[in-house]
Write a protein that holds these residues in place. Structure first.
Motif, PDB file in Angstrom:
ATOM      1  N   HIS A   1       0.823  -1.187  -0.114  1.00 35.74           N
ATOM      2  CA  HIS A   1      -0.103   0.108   0.026  1.00 35.74           C
ATOM      3  C   HIS A   1       1.013   1.309  -0.027  1.00 35.74           C
ATOM      4  N   LEU A   2       0.376   2.266  -0.820  1.00 46.37           N
ATOM      5  CA  LEU A   2       1.256   3.354  -1.159  1.00 46.37           C
ATOM      6  C   LEU A   2       0.648   4.662  -0.744  1.00 46.37           C
ATOM      7  N   VAL A   3       1.062   5.405   0.141  1.00 51.41           N
ATOM      8  CA  VAL A   3       0.463   6.704   0.358  1.00 51.41           C
ATOM      9  C   VAL A   3       1.554   7.970   0.047  1.00 51.41           C
ATOM     10  N   GLU A   4       1.078   8.817  -0.805  1.00 55.02           N
ATOM     11  CA  GLU A   4       1.727  10.020  -1.161  1.00 55.02           C
ATOM     12  C   GLU A   4       1.629  11.185  -0.361  1.00 55.02           C
TER      13      GLU A   4
ATOM     14  N   CYS B   1       6.556   9.154  -0.394  1.00 53.61           N
ATOM     15  CA  CYS B   1       5.668   8.173  -0.472  1.00 53.61           C
ATOM     16  C   CYS B   1       6.191   7.030   0.717  1.00 53.61           C
ATOM     17  N   ALA B   2       5.105   6.680   1.447  1.00 51.99           N
ATOM     18  CA  ALA B   2       5.137   5.518   2.360  1.00 51.99           C
ATOM     19  C   ALA B   2       4.580   4.380   1.875  1.00 51.99           C
ATOM     20  N   ALA B   3       5.453   3.216   1.951  1.00 50.26           N
ATOM     21  CA  ALA B   3       5.048   1.865   1.471  1.00 50.26           C
ATOM     22  C   ALA B   3       4.822   1.232   2.711  1.00 50.26           C
ATOM     23  N   THR B   4       3.530   0.511   2.717  1.00 55.43           N
ATOM     24  CA  THR B   4       3.183  -0.568   4.002  1.00 55.43           C
ATOM     25  C   THR B   4       3.066  -1.802   3.257  1.00 55.43           C
TER      26      THR B   4
ATOM     27  N   MET C   1      10.185   4.005   2.207  1.00 54.21           N
ATOM     28  CA  MET C   1       9.897   5.596   1.782  1.00 54.21           C
ATOM     29  C   MET C   1      10.592   5.700   0.479  1.00 54.21           C
ATOM     30  N   VAL C   2      10.089   6.355  -0.340  1.00 54.97           N
ATOM     31  CA  VAL C   2      10.668   7.157  -1.413  1.00 54.97           C
ATOM     32  C   VAL C   2      10.252   8.350  -1.501  1.00 54.97           C
TER      33      VAL C   2
END
Length: 115
Positions: free
Chosen positions: A2-5, A21-24, A76-77
């Motif tokens: 799941h990605l949230v910008e 962008c946080a990846a979970t 994180m990116v």
């Protein structure tokens, strides 16, 4: 995955923004990760991406202006954008590709460059 910008917004020409962008989820499966954008009436296009092995590929139109980075854990990116111009106005999407061949997208964050 799941990605949230986050980090989008309104900026004046010549200004800077930093997108995150946080990846979970199954981040252990992440192979490639990076950023794309889509301007109104245009197709989604590559901005910058970490390819397999860590090599970074930038679109020609952002070279020297944008810098992509990521955490060692690949959770994180980031996209540091500078010298923004009107043509950079778009929805920016975070995307990852897994070793299994799956592609995931975030919901996007709007970047608007205007006086």
């Amino acid at each position: 995955v799941h990605l949230v910008e986050s980090g989008g917004g309104l900026v004046q020409p010549g200004g800077s923004l930093r997108l995150s962008c946080a990846a979970t989820g199954s981040i252990f499966s992440i192979n490639t990760m990076g950023w794309y954008r889509q301007a109104p009436g245009k197709q989604r296009e590559l901005v910058a991406v970490f390819l397999s092995g860590g090599h970074v590929d930038y679109a020609d139109f952002v070279k020297g202006r944008f810098t992509v980075s990521r955490s060692n854990a690949k959770d994180m990116v980031y996209l540091q954008m500078s010298s923004l111009n009107f043509e950079d106005t778009a929805v920016y999407y975070c995307s990852v590709g897994t070793y299994g061949g799956n592609i995931y997208w975030g919901q996007g964050t709007q970047v608007t460059v205007a006086p």
